[in-house]
Write an enzyme that holds these catalytic residues in place. Structure first.
Site, PDB file in Angstrom:
ATOM      1  N   ASP A 144       0.857  -1.194   0.000  1.00  0.00           N
ATOM      2  CA  ASP A 144       0.000   0.000   0.000  1.00  0.00           C
ATOM      3  C   ASP A 144       0.891   1.242   0.000  1.00  0.00           C
ATOM      4  OD1 ASP A 144      -2.121   1.644  -0.085  1.00  0.00           O
ATOM      5  OD2 ASP A 144      -3.038   0.972   1.784  1.00  0.00           O
TER       6      ASP A 144
ATOM      7  N   HIS B  73      -8.335   0.512   7.144  1.00  0.00           N
ATOM      8  CA  HIS B  73      -8.609   1.878   6.679  1.00  0.00           C
ATOM      9  C   HIS B  73      -9.933   2.379   7.262  1.00  0.00           C
ATOM     10  CE1 HIS B  73      -5.812   1.038   3.062  1.00  0.00           C
ATOM     11  NE2 HIS B  73      -5.155   1.403   4.137  1.00  0.00           N
ATOM     12  N   PHE B  74      -9.971   3.667   7.553  1.00  0.00           N
ATOM     13  CA  PHE B  74     -11.181   4.199   8.189  1.00  0.00           C
ATOM     14  C   PHE B  74     -11.258   5.704   8.012  1.00  0.00           C
ATOM     15  CE2 PHE B  74      -7.968   4.579  11.570  1.00  0.00           C
ATOM     16  CZ  PHE B  74      -8.117   5.905  11.923  1.00  0.00           C
TER      17      PHE B  74
ATOM     18  N   HIS C 132      -7.786   7.581   7.011  1.00  0.00           N
ATOM     19  CA  HIS C 132      -6.655   6.658   6.863  1.00  0.00           C
ATOM     20  C   HIS C 132      -6.911   5.804   5.620  1.00  0.00           C
ATOM     21  CE1 HIS C 132      -4.421   2.828   8.413  1.00  0.00           C
ATOM     22  NE2 HIS C 132      -3.640   3.553   7.647  1.00  0.00           N
TER      23      HIS C 132
ATOM     24  N   ASN D 249       4.091   4.665   4.391  1.00  0.00           N
ATOM     25  CA  ASN D 249       4.726   3.578   3.622  1.00  0.00           C
ATOM     26  C   ASN D 249       5.388   4.216   2.399  1.00  0.00           C
ATOM     27  OD1 ASN D 249       3.630   1.600   5.245  1.00  0.00           O
ATOM     28  ND2 ASN D 249       2.101   0.922   3.770  1.00  0.00           N
TER      29      ASN D 249
ATOM     30  N   SER E 217      -6.407   2.563  17.166  1.00  0.00           N
ATOM     31  CA  SER E 217      -7.252   1.479  16.692  1.00  0.00           C
ATOM     32  C   SER E 217      -8.698   1.922  16.911  1.00  0.00           C
ATOM     33  CB  SER E 217      -6.947   0.204  17.469  1.00  0.00           C
ATOM     34  OG  SER E 217      -6.963   0.475  18.853  1.00  0.00           O
TER      35      SER E 217
ATOM     36  N   HIS F 185       3.751   4.936  13.385  1.00  0.00           N
ATOM     37  CA  HIS F 185       2.660   5.213  12.431  1.00  0.00           C
ATOM     38  C   HIS F 185       1.291   4.850  12.978  1.00  0.00           C
ATOM     39  CE1 HIS F 185       2.188   0.965  11.688  1.00  0.00           C
ATOM     40  NE2 HIS F 185       1.471   1.126  10.600  1.00  0.00           N
TER      41      HIS F 185
END
Lengths: 142, 482
Positions: B96, B205-206, B236, B331, B381, B405
């Site tokens: 990603d 992802h959110f 994200h 990344n 989270s 991260h």
């Protein structure tokens, strides 16, 4: 997991991702089981068939062929938006794999599945099973 | 079992010789408890494996959120000599490419403005933000427009009237890497990912509606326009199928080429070639193009956020103060200059699950933030706090200006699902007052808070190690999952 003593696949644990272990009497069958495992992990099965596609995959060796084959399944799924009614590996040589997939519409609502980014080379294994036959192990980035 | 030795309160060393062929030591940042987790899940062994890469400089670093990855550990940082024998490894960036985080602030206050309409707001966001596996994005592109996105990053949607003009200033690298080479992005990558611009994706992802719960550094928070009680939105997401396929394509090339060049690595996923090889140049060009796609993707998603707020509050995004705080990738590999043993050297810095964190005064930090240092955005989270940090000058020397991260996973997906079902987790979040718009309840608990490490401990360890300073803590009140 879809398994019998002679052929099947199961999930392997990983902290962030997920792995597939598949086994079968021959290499094409073991690759095919790994492919079916990927389809189930992605929730990318199809009940009906509308299109047949041939895949010709090249790689450095058997393990590289497995990774490239799974990544091609992923690419076909995402680029067509279709699911797999069947995955058949026809032949595997040292550097080439031939497969045929039957594609069809994904049911609505779609089955639950993980968003798989790629098959990786991490702890990749293609070799003989203790009981005879072929075993493969591959980790997916999800 | 690898047992690192402590060299400072939050710094641990993995000595050369732990794995055959290590060229430099490993350095892991973290508290005792975080280090224990990294040892137990074999991620520290991966730190040692990365230390075998040709041309690696100083150390193979790992941030406090380190966990077992594939090849590289997640949370790994490796810099190689770009002008000598250093290599580039696509596995050190990951599939990603330029996955990252974007934070929008607002002038809205939680209790006064948003709490009374939270359900409608999260419902609107859920309906307007494309999400889930393989979803088509908000922005339809022709083939030539895709090439423009790959070259121009956020400037392409801006040229079509999507977003606010000042957005690009508050993105890393001005919203676009200049050395993108779309011609090295394959047809497979284009067919897989190009339709997905402006979609969230799946997995971790959110998009979250968050409230600034506590400000810990008032001066830096004020510069970023953050205040306690304020409503923000965190996104994200990454480069979607396009970036995944770019990594797949170039990794395959390097896997074959590496053997012919006589390079040996302990894990095939660490496949690499010298930075000066033409295959590396092609990868770097394609990677930069995918990174531009990722930034444009988060930019288009932010447009959906502004549109949703406008619909619910019946005021313009500008009037609501929905401005971009910052956008970071975690990344990526970039060619950067760093001081090594007192000399400036050009290095290829891989950050796999790690965020660049330039300190105050760095020329690549936007002028508005240059006095305080670069903002760093750390998503928690689901259901736990997220953090805004700021880069410290000392991080240049300690970690090539890198920090954590996120929380970092502590539990496999299967283990996470065994603890609680998706619907049980949804009820638990609702009881905490968090509004949820999930895509698939069955998969929700794979991303449960208990599957991750304690993000608060991670950011405290980064502060303890001198990498970043904590500016503000944000708590989620609305979650839109991929």
């Amino acid at each position: 997991m879809r398994a019998s003593r002679d052929a099947g696949w199961e999930l392997l644990e990983h902290t962030a991702d997920v792995g597939i272990r598949a086994w079968a009497p021959s290499m094409p069958e073991a690759f095919e089981r790994a492919g079916r495992g990927l389809v189930e992990v992605m929730g990318a099965g199809a009940a009906t068939r509308s299109e047949t596609r041939r895949l010709s995959v090249h790689g450095e060796d058997h393990a590289g062929l497995l990774v490239s084959f799974l990544n091609d399944l992923l690419w076909v799924h995402e680029s067509t938006g279709k699911g797999f009614a069947a995955v058949d590996v026809i032949a595997v040589s040292e550097n080439t794999l031939l497969a045929e997939v039957e594609l069809g519409p994904i049911p609505d609502p779609p089955p639950e599945g993980l968003g798989v980014k790629a098959a990786t080379y991490h702890q990749l294994y293609v070799g003989r099973c203790e009981e005879g036959g072929v075993e493969v192990r591959v980790f997916l980035d999800v | 079992m690898v047992e690192p030795r402590r060299v400072e309160p939050f710094v641990w060393e993995v000595p050369v010789g732990t794995v055959e062929g290590m060229r430099v030591p490993g350095i892991v940042f973290g508290s005792d408890a975080l280090l224990r987790k990294a040892v137990d899940d074999r991620a520290v062994l991966q730190v040692a494996n990365v230390a075998t890469l040709p041309g690696i400089v100083k150390a193979s670093f790992a941030m406090p959120d380190i966990h077992w990855g594939y090849g590289f550990p997640i949370g790994g940082v490796a810099a190689t000599d770009a002008e000598g024998d250093g290599v580039i490894s696509p596995g050190g960036v990951g599939f990603d490419i330029a996955c990252g985080v974007r934070l929008l602030r607002s002038e809205l206050e939680w209790a006064r403005d948003v709490e009374p309409v939270l359900g409608r707001l999260v419902g609107t966001l859920g309906a307007r933000v494309p999400r889930g596996v393989g979803t088509k994005g908000r922005m339809k592109l022709t083939r030539s427009e895709v090439a423009q996105v790959l070259r121009e990053g956020v400037r392409f949607p801006l040229s079509r009237g999507v977003g606010l003009p000042e957005d690009e200033v508050f993105c890393e690298d001005g919203g676009a890497l200049a050395d993108a080479r779309p011609e090295h992005v394959s047809d497979k990558a284009l067919s897989r990912g190009a339709p997905q611009l402006g979609s969230l994706g799946a997995g971790n992802h959110f998009l979250e509606v968050q409230v600034v719960e506590e400000v810990l550094e008032p001066v830096a928070a004020n510069v970023m326009g953050l205040f306690a009680g304020q409503v923000c939105v965190m996104i994200h997401s990454g480069s979607r199928g396009l970036g995944h396929q770019v990594c797949t394509d170039h990794l395959k090339v390097m896997d074959g080429l590496m053997r012919r060049l006589g390079i040996e690595v302990p894990d095939r996923q660490l496949a690499c070639v010298p930075v000066r090889h033409e295959a590396a140049e092609r990868y770097l060009g394609a990677m930069a193009a995918a990174a531009n796609f990722a930034r444009a993707n988060r930019h288009v998603l932010a447009d959906a956020v502004r549109e949703s707020f406008e619909a619910v509050f019946e005021r313009s995004a500008r009037d609501l103060g929905l401005f971009l705080v910052y956008d970071v990738a975690h990344n990526l590999a970039e060619l950067e200059e760093h001081a090594v043993d007192g000399k400036r050297r050009r290095l290829c810095v891989h950050r796999k699950g790690a965020t660049r964190a330039f300190g105050p005064g760095h020329p690549q930090v936007p002028a508005a933030y240059r006095e305080i240092g670069q903002p760093v955005l750390i998503p928690g989270s689901m259901g736990t706090a997220s953090y805004v940090l700021v880069g410290l000058s000392g991080a240049e020397e300690r970690s090539f200006a890198s920090t954590c991260h996120g929380a970092g996973r502590a539990m496999s997906r299967t283990q996470a699902k065994k603890q609680m079902s998706g619907s049980e987790l949804a009820h638990s979040l609702e009881r905490q007052g968090i509004e949820l718009a999930p895509a698939h309840l069955g998969l929700l608990s794979e991303e449960a808070p208990y599957a991750y490490k304690d993000v608060a401990e991670v950011v405290r360890a980064c502060e303890g190690a001198g990498l970043t300073r904590i500016v503000a803590r944000l708590r989620p009140v609305g979650v839109v999952k991929g």
